[in-house]
Design an enzyme around this catalytic site. Structure first.
Site, PDB file in Angstrom:
ATOM      1  CG  HIS A  44     -27.319 -17.411 -93.760  1.00 19.68           C
ATOM      2  ND1 HIS A  44     -26.320 -16.796 -94.469  1.00 19.68           N
ATOM      3  CD2 HIS A  44     -26.834 -17.563 -92.495  1.00 19.68           C
ATOM      4  CE1 HIS A  44     -25.282 -16.578 -93.656  1.00 19.68           C
ATOM      5  NE2 HIS A  44     -25.578 -17.031 -92.459  1.00 19.68           N
TER       6      HIS A  44
ATOM      7  CB  CYS B 266     -27.209 -15.539 -88.699  1.00 23.27           C
ATOM      8  SG  CYS B 266     -25.683 -16.362 -89.140  1.00 23.27           S
TER       9      CYS B 266
END
Ligand code: A2P
Length: 332
Positions: free
Chosen positions: A241, A128
């Site tokens: 994130h 990710c």
């Protein structure tokens, strides 16, 4: 063509998002099979206004399945992906199990969609943090080759799964109530804390997440010489994130050139309001498809004009995992 699809790990954080995205994007489904552990067998999950049953994942789960979206962890992918391929399915694998296998394409559709057609049954979805970094870095690299990337991540609990997200909530409540809290999923309390990413640290001092960002970027870019140094850190954020990215190009690049390229880049949205001090934030990136990019500025420590700094936020469960996987499947 309509597809018989199975989701491996349907009850997890990414599995749940896969269900939402298949529905939202109107993926051409003939059937949808939800697979998880025996603990979840018999549960029902909502999909497109219906309640679909969850089945236990077994070796015979893949009969008649065309496409598997795998998100139940690396060891299960190692075991079950070859079984699914043998049964005739293509697997888009969200785990790290096959990412560095030279036979397996590792794909961010905005970067290297052409690699999809080289697959032999398994296509890997990158890490990710790697996806979120490279959606904006690739369009810059294509025009102005990047020599070196220095990246620091601010990673959400979602990267460690649904249980870690729940632990962040419970930990926050316990601490606010003045109670002690012992984490069980993450190695340290996530709430009101920041700690080095919870993957194993190798002999060179880099943890696995950091090493993934280096190796996967080189593979996806087909650029073994690109230099990447990463520091990966967990922050008390639920699901997106953020990353501070410092780039060194081979030639001088201006802030304006970077803005112009990123304004036209697929999957990128510039959020860079200096006057209003409004920049990418995980709360804004959550539930969005685009990676938000801001704080775009010339790196004053690179007086040759070859350095650019930026700050990005991207939804880890969505573009960092489920959306990227469904985009790959759509290209099939
Ligand atoms: P279950 O909910 O039945 O444990 P996350 O990444 O959010 O932690 O989710 C992990 C996913 O992988 C869940 O859907 C989980 O199902 C699934 N999973 C974990 N262990 C197994 C197993 N042994 N067999 C099948 N699925 C599993």
């Amino acid at each position: 063509m309509r597809w018989n699809v199975a989701i491996m790990g349907a009850t997890g954080a990414v599995g749940n998002e896969l269900l939402r995205i298949l529905d939202q994007r109107g993926f051409p489904l003939k059937s949808l099979k939800l697979l998880a552990s025996h603990r979840s067998a018999g549960k029902k999950l909502p999909f497109a206004g219906e309640q679909l049953p969850v089945e236990e994942l077994t070796e015979s789960s893949f009969e008649g399945v065309d496409l598997v979206l795998a998100s139940a962890g690396g060891s299960l992918s190692k075991k079950f992906n070859p079984i699914a391929v043998k049964a005739g399915a293509v697997v888009v694998d969200n785990t790290s199990a096959f990412r560095m296998d030279p036979q397996v394409p590792l794909v961010i559709p905005e970067v290297n969609s052409a690699d999809i057609k080289t697959h032999k049954g398994i296509i890997a979805n990158p890490n990710c943090s790697t996806i979120i970094m490279n959606v904006p870095v690739w369009p810059l690299h294509k025009v102005h080759p990047v020599r070196r990337i220095v990246v620091s991540t601010y990673q959400a609990a979602s990267g460690a799964g649904a249980a870690a997200m729940e632990e962040l909530k419970q930990g926050a409540s316990a601490i606010l109530a003045g109670e002690t809290f012992e984490p069980k999923v993450l190695p340290h309390p996530a709430a009101f804390n920041v700690f080095s990413h919870n993957s194993a640290v190798g002999p060179d001092g880099y943890n696995e997440e950091e090493t993934k960002m280096v190796r996967e970027t080189r593979k996806i870019f087909h650029c073994p010489e690109i230099l990447v140094a990463a520091t990966c850190v967990r922050v008390p954020v639920m699901r997106a994130h953020s990353e501070s990215i410092n780039l060194q190009f081979t030639d001088p690049v201006t802030e304006e050139q970077v803005r112009e390229i990123l304004a036209a880049a697929p999957g990128v949205k510039i959020v860079d309001d200096r006057e209003g001090s409004y920049f990418p934030m995980p709360l804004d990136a959550s539930d969005r498809d685009e990676v938000l990019v801001g704080r775009i500025r010339s790196d004053i420590s690179q007086p040759d004009g070859c350095g650019i700094e930026m700050f990005v936020s991207g939804d880890q469960i969505r573009k960092g995992a489920a959306l990227n996987a469904v985009q790959i499947a759509e290209m099939l």
